[in-house]
Design a protein around this motif. Sequence first.
Motif, short mmCIF file in Angstrom:
data_model
loop_
_atom_site.label_atom_id
_atom_site.label_comp_id
_atom_site.label_asym_id
_atom_site.label_seq_id
_atom_site.Cartn_x
_atom_site.Cartn_y
_atom_site.Cartn_z
N GLN A 69 1.16 -1.33 0.00
CA GLN A 69 0.14 -0.09 -0.35
C GLN A 69 0.10 1.13 0.05
O GLN A 69 0.14 2.39 -0.53
CB GLN A 69 -0.48 0.18 1.29
N ASP A 94 -11.69 -3.59 -1.18
CA ASP A 94 -12.66 -2.81 -1.38
C ASP A 94 -14.02 -2.04 -1.10
O ASP A 94 -14.89 -1.93 -0.62
CB ASP A 94 -12.17 -1.96 -3.27
N GLU A 126 -7.13 -5.85 -5.94
CA GLU A 126 -7.32 -4.18 -6.78
C GLU A 126 -5.35 -3.73 -7.07
O GLU A 126 -4.62 -4.14 -6.33
CB GLU A 126 -7.95 -3.86 -5.31
N GLU A 129 -3.60 1.90 -5.94
CA GLU A 129 -4.12 2.80 -5.56
C GLU A 129 -5.18 2.42 -4.12
O GLU A 129 -5.64 3.30 -4.04
CB GLU A 129 -4.50 3.74 -6.40
N LYS A 130 -6.26 1.74 -4.95
CA LYS A 130 -7.79 1.16 -4.04
C LYS A 130 -7.30 0.53 -3.12
O LYS A 130 -7.04 0.80 -1.50
CB LYS A 130 -7.93 0.04 -4.97
N GLU A 132 -3.72 1.35 -1.34
CA GLU A 132 -3.34 2.46 -0.84
C GLU A 132 -4.93 3.24 0.17
O GLU A 132 -4.63 3.56 1.39
CB GLU A 132 -2.67 3.80 -1.07
N ARG A 133 -5.71 3.87 -0.44
CA ARG A 133 -6.95 4.48 0.63
C ARG A 133 -7.56 3.75 1.10
O ARG A 133 -7.88 4.37 2.26
CB ARG A 133 -8.16 4.73 -0.83
N PHE A 134 -7.76 2.05 0.73
CA PHE A 134 -8.59 1.18 2.26
C PHE A 134 -7.35 1.83 3.51
O PHE A 134 -8.20 1.40 4.71
CB PHE A 134 -8.13 -0.32 1.60
N SER A 136 -5.01 3.73 4.44
CA SER A 136 -4.67 5.20 4.79
C SER A 136 -5.81 5.53 5.37
O SER A 136 -6.01 6.38 6.03
CB SER A 136 -4.21 5.67 4.26
N ARG A 137 -6.52 4.91 4.99
CA ARG A 137 -7.96 5.15 5.60
C ARG A 137 -8.36 4.77 6.70
O ARG A 137 -8.75 5.57 8.02
CB ARG A 137 -9.27 4.92 4.58
#
Length: 176
Positions: A69, A94, A126, A129-130, A132-134, A136-137
């Motif tokens: 990630q 995701d 995935e 970018e998906k 990483e988004r998951f 980091s969130r």
Amino acid sequence: KRILFAKVPIKKMQTRIPSSPTNIIPTWCVAVLLWVVCLAASLGTTQAAPAPKAVGVGERAPLFVLKDQNGGDFSLETMIKKGPVAVVFVRSVDWCVYCQLQTVQLSENLREMQSGGGQVLIIGYEPPEKVERFASRRKLKIPILSDADSKTIDAYAMRGLRGAGAAEERGRGRQR
């Protein structure tokens, strides 16, 4: 013998279903239906590609290098040198709520697993970018690897499945 097309006489433009005199089916519908059935039957006789073989206990685990990630490369070969590795496959971080929960729980317990000498990583299909988004969130520290082309997932015969396996220091499968 394969039948790829069924001919229907042109002069019959409609066929009546005996049980329902008001229901009229055009002949071309019958022809298309027959063609689909024949095509499906002929496809069933072709030889399918062999299914990937699952990694069994004692077999060498397929090596891989995937992005995590944070954009870093993770190599199973390098990780195995540090100790046993649990490889966890998830359907999707995701959209799969169960997979998300499992990933969060593994991340919350990562320190405890590492204190016992073990390592854990998660693999999903995935794009980075998906992932990483998951991560980091939810502020996750566990490595979540992106296998966007599913080569590693296929090498472990895990397509469409959820599961985990362990590889010991010699790179041999311990469990599935």
